[in-house]
Design a protein around this motif. Structure first.
Motif, PDB file in Angstrom:
ATOM      1  N   PHE A 182     132.408 -41.817  -7.344  1.00  0.00           N
ATOM      2  CA  PHE A 182     132.641 -43.076  -6.643  1.00  0.00           C
ATOM      3  C   PHE A 182     131.904 -43.089  -5.305  1.00  0.00           C
ATOM      4  CE2 PHE A 182     136.229 -42.604  -9.544  1.00  0.00           C
ATOM      5  CZ  PHE A 182     136.223 -43.830 -10.172  1.00  0.00           C
ATOM      6  N   THR A 200     128.171 -43.779  -6.279  1.00  0.00           N
ATOM      7  CA  THR A 200     127.853 -45.160  -6.661  1.00  0.00           C
ATOM      8  C   THR A 200     128.272 -46.161  -5.582  1.00  0.00           C
ATOM      9  OG1 THR A 200     129.962 -45.380  -7.840  1.00  0.00           O
ATOM     10  CG2 THR A 200     128.059 -44.659  -9.123  1.00  0.00           C
ATOM     11  N   GLU A 224     131.240 -46.896  -4.611  1.00  0.00           N
ATOM     12  CA  GLU A 224     132.425 -47.643  -5.058  1.00  0.00           C
ATOM     13  C   GLU A 224     133.707 -46.900  -4.696  1.00  0.00           C
ATOM     14  OE1 GLU A 224     131.481 -48.119  -9.231  1.00  0.00           O
ATOM     15  OE2 GLU A 224     130.459 -50.019  -8.851  1.00  0.00           O
ATOM     16  N   ASP A 270     136.054 -47.893  -3.074  1.00  0.00           N
ATOM     17  CA  ASP A 270     137.228 -48.759  -3.205  1.00  0.00           C
ATOM     18  C   ASP A 270     137.902 -48.582  -4.568  1.00  0.00           C
ATOM     19  OD1 ASP A 270     134.795 -50.031  -4.194  1.00  0.00           O
ATOM     20  OD2 ASP A 270     136.082 -51.744  -4.651  1.00  0.00           O
ATOM     21  N   MET A 271     137.176 -48.068  -5.553  1.00  0.00           N
ATOM     22  CA  MET A 271     137.724 -47.859  -6.890  1.00  0.00           C
ATOM     23  C   MET A 271     138.073 -46.384  -7.126  1.00  0.00           C
ATOM     24  SD  MET A 271     137.584 -51.012  -7.755  1.00  0.00           S
ATOM     25  CE  MET A 271     138.101 -51.080  -9.482  1.00  0.00           C
ATOM     26  N   LYS A 290     136.312 -59.100  -2.401  1.00  0.00           N
ATOM     27  CA  LYS A 290     136.510 -58.225  -3.566  1.00  0.00           C
ATOM     28  C   LYS A 290     137.418 -58.888  -4.594  1.00  0.00           C
ATOM     29  CE  LYS A 290     138.339 -53.866  -5.284  1.00  0.00           C
ATOM     30  NZ  LYS A 290     138.826 -52.501  -5.005  1.00  0.00           N
ATOM     31  N   ASP A 309     135.385 -61.385  -6.421  1.00  0.00           N
ATOM     32  CA  ASP A 309     134.421 -60.671  -7.251  1.00  0.00           C
ATOM     33  C   ASP A 309     135.097 -60.147  -8.521  1.00  0.00           C
ATOM     34  OD1 ASP A 309     131.943 -59.332  -7.732  1.00  0.00           O
ATOM     35  OD2 ASP A 309     132.785 -57.488  -6.899  1.00  0.00           O
ATOM     36  N   VAL A 325     144.210 -55.244  -6.294  1.00  0.00           N
ATOM     37  CA  VAL A 325     142.953 -55.134  -5.534  1.00  0.00           C
ATOM     38  C   VAL A 325     143.231 -54.405  -4.233  1.00  0.00           C
ATOM     39  CG1 VAL A 325     141.230 -56.454  -4.238  1.00  0.00           C
ATOM     40  CG2 VAL A 325     141.905 -57.212  -6.521  1.00  0.00           C
ATOM     41  N   VAL A 326     142.504 -53.330  -4.003  1.00  0.00           N
ATOM     42  CA  VAL A 326     142.675 -52.581  -2.763  1.00  0.00           C
ATOM     43  C   VAL A 326     141.309 -52.236  -2.198  1.00  0.00           C
ATOM     44  CG1 VAL A 326     142.747 -50.241  -3.779  1.00  0.00           C
ATOM     45  CG2 VAL A 326     144.049 -50.710  -1.692  1.00  0.00           C
ATOM     46  N   ARG A 368     134.047 -52.709  -0.932  1.00  0.00           N
ATOM     47  CA  ARG A 368     132.821 -51.902  -0.790  1.00  0.00           C
ATOM     48  C   ARG A 368     131.712 -52.733  -0.150  1.00  0.00           C
ATOM     49  NH1 ARG A 368     132.056 -53.198  -6.896  1.00  0.00           N
ATOM     50  NH2 ARG A 368     134.263 -52.732  -6.974  1.00  0.00           N
TER      51      ARG A 368
END
Lengths: 355, 355
Positions: free
Chosen positions: A98, A101, A103, A105-106, A157, A160, A300-301, A304
């Motif tokens: 993560f 990439t 990301e 946030d994921m 986000k 998105d 959703v938390v 990015r």
């Protein structure tokens, strides 16, 4: 330099004199201009969530909604004087996919720290350092308003993820409904009301007029919905079905009830993080309604870089008067305790390091 | 011709002698080969859901999982002898934008009828007619197995919606977990175990060995999970976190509990349609878990042409022995009452119109 430090015992908040940070080879030195305060800062300071100091430290510098100016680019592509906003998460393992990439946030809990929230110092200090990959450039016109980039990136986000979630068919949303009129709710209603995605917007609160949050909701063209008069499942009948619900209340019944506010094919995004709470639900109807109406719920938390960049884009389109209306107080660092107070007149408070 | 008709009073199911259908200008005449029976057929016949006759009729011909052979192409691009599977929904308003875009599966309730379920005759008759846009061509090799196309298309839609929902980042799912070992659950575990999307698969049931459904689960390479031994929220600890959960039980607690079976960034799709049911939930944890782990829940109903086509693609890759294992009985039309019985040995029953 001055810094606002949370000591876990107590917990106790103090303005301390700390050594100026020295950027490592890969880091930029940033002079802080402003730091916004949100509900999670209040929960951190109260000892309810987060608040862990970095390894080896006895305190945590708080603050995660910041805007600053590059003081020393230190060999990066930034230039001295560039206005920047720092991102929040840092990997605890640099080889995390993560992190690779972009990301974070994921990333799963336990694989990152969050600056100013837990495990890494935040930005409520005269200076901070950051790897350039965690700094987002902001135009000079947003030097005062960059504090809104991080919270606005959460709304970006959510949008998105929701549009991705509906990309499996020809989704044509018209209405958005924000739950909550705290500072994230109001920023979200501004974003959704001024953006291109929706034709009509609503914001849920439980305040009597005259009230500055109701005035703000209406000033951006949204309709104020009083939760004491309209329960969420009644919203479609009283107003109209929502295609998108953005929850900011952290009220756990909203994870269930918001589905009833949706029309067919609608999406709820949840952002609040409530504690444990047990209650009765009509779970059969919740289940069936999701299925027969192809509805969805997404947690959703964090956010990015592309969400930060989208937030910067949006903020440039917003009249500064709208953003000024969201700032209910600007405080010097010595006044941080006052900045952390919450009341009916409080929207977004800001700690300023400008001299 | 013979047809299986549900009369709403009672309700009463009868094998009737009906006039052979005459295709209108836009319609193809299809000779039915086989019709599969699923749980919703049993609920329709019991009077629990659907069952409304078409306007002006006193009965509903049941059956929505059919495969047949074109008897009269009637000027369409089909040829006599082509094997076809009919889709389920028809618009009640042809100008509906969901009809125009071929996305009737996403149309709001009240804007469509469902052949064999409610408002339009189904396919449990020697012949039926259909507009070619609602017929999906199937290779001759699937003439016997075309009854699986419609239920398999539900799994394809769930996958399609879930991968869409996770298209906002670099999702790398490894594990899938099917809730329920009824005929849809078993078909789904076969799909997920033999497909490319997941490395490891699990299927939840509550049966003692020896049991044909457990044997089937293991024959396709999946792990059987006994719900009496492992509650859904314990699944990650006992086995491993699921990236994708496909619910087929219609058990309303599963809409909540399945989120606990997910790992970070996982998606639950719900397919069951329970009646009302009120119970206590730890709703704060449900809400927070969704948020901090970026989880999602999607309701999924019905399916559209690309999902039928994907199901046809997949069925061509499956050894017929696997599909034969799913058929627990083939019945003549006069034996339809027996075909509708449900028991521990029942998986998928089929009514055959082949002479």
């Amino acid at each position: 330099m001055q810094a606002v430090a949370l000591y876990p015992d107590g917990p106790e908040l103090r303005v301390i004199e700390a050594a100026d940070p020295v950027p490592s080879d890969d880091e930029v030195l940033v002079r802080t201009r402003r730091v916004g305060i949100d509900g999670s800062d209040r929960r951190i300071v109260a000892g309810d969530i987060g608040g862990d100091p970095p390894d080896g430290a006895d305190h945590l510098v708080i603050g995660h909604e910041a805007v600053g100016v590059v003081e020393d680019p230190n060999g990066s592509d930034f230039e001295t004087g560039d206005v920047v906003v720092p991102m929040v998460r840092r990997p605890t393992d640099e080889t995390s996919r993560f992190a690779e990439t972009g990301e974070l946030d994921m990333a799963p809990p336990g694989t990152f720290s969050e600056c100013g929230i837990t495990g890494a110092h935040g930005y409520m200090a005269e200076y901070f350092t950051a790897d350039p990959e965690y700094l987002v450039p902001v135009p000079d016109s947003l030097a005062d308003y960059g504090i809104f980039v991080e919270p606005a990136s959460i709304a970006e986000k959510a949008l998105d993820q929701s549009f991705a979630a509906r990309s499996g068919f020809d989704w044509r949303p018209e209405t958005a409904f924000v739950l909550g009129n705290g500072n994230l709710g109001l920023l979200a209603i501004a974003r959704l009301s001024t953006g291109e995605e929706f034709d009509r917007t609503y914001c849920l609160g439980r305040r009597d007029r005259p009230d500055p949050t109701i005035e703000f909701v209406e000033s951006v063209g949204a309709t104020y919905v009083d939760s004491r008069e309209t329960e969420l499942p009644e919203f479609p009948d009283v107003y109209e079905p929502a295609d998108f619900v953005f929850e900011t209340t952290g009220y756990p019944r909203h994870a269930i009830d918001a589905v009833g506010a949706l029309g067919p094919n609608g999406i709820v995004t949840l952002q609040g993080i409530p504690g444990d709470s047990t209650f009765e639900v009509e779970g059969g109807g919740f289940h069936s309604d999701l299925v027969v109406n192809n509805k969805g719920v997404l947690g959703v938390v964090n956010s990015r870089r592309p969400h930060f960049e989208a937030a910067v884009e949006w903020l440039q389109t917003v009249p500064t008067a709208v953003l000024d209306d969201l700032v209910s107080g600007i405080y010097a660092v010595e006044e941080v305790e006052d900045a952390l107070l919450d009341g009916d007149e409080t929207i977004k408070t800001v700690v300023s390091f400008e001299k």
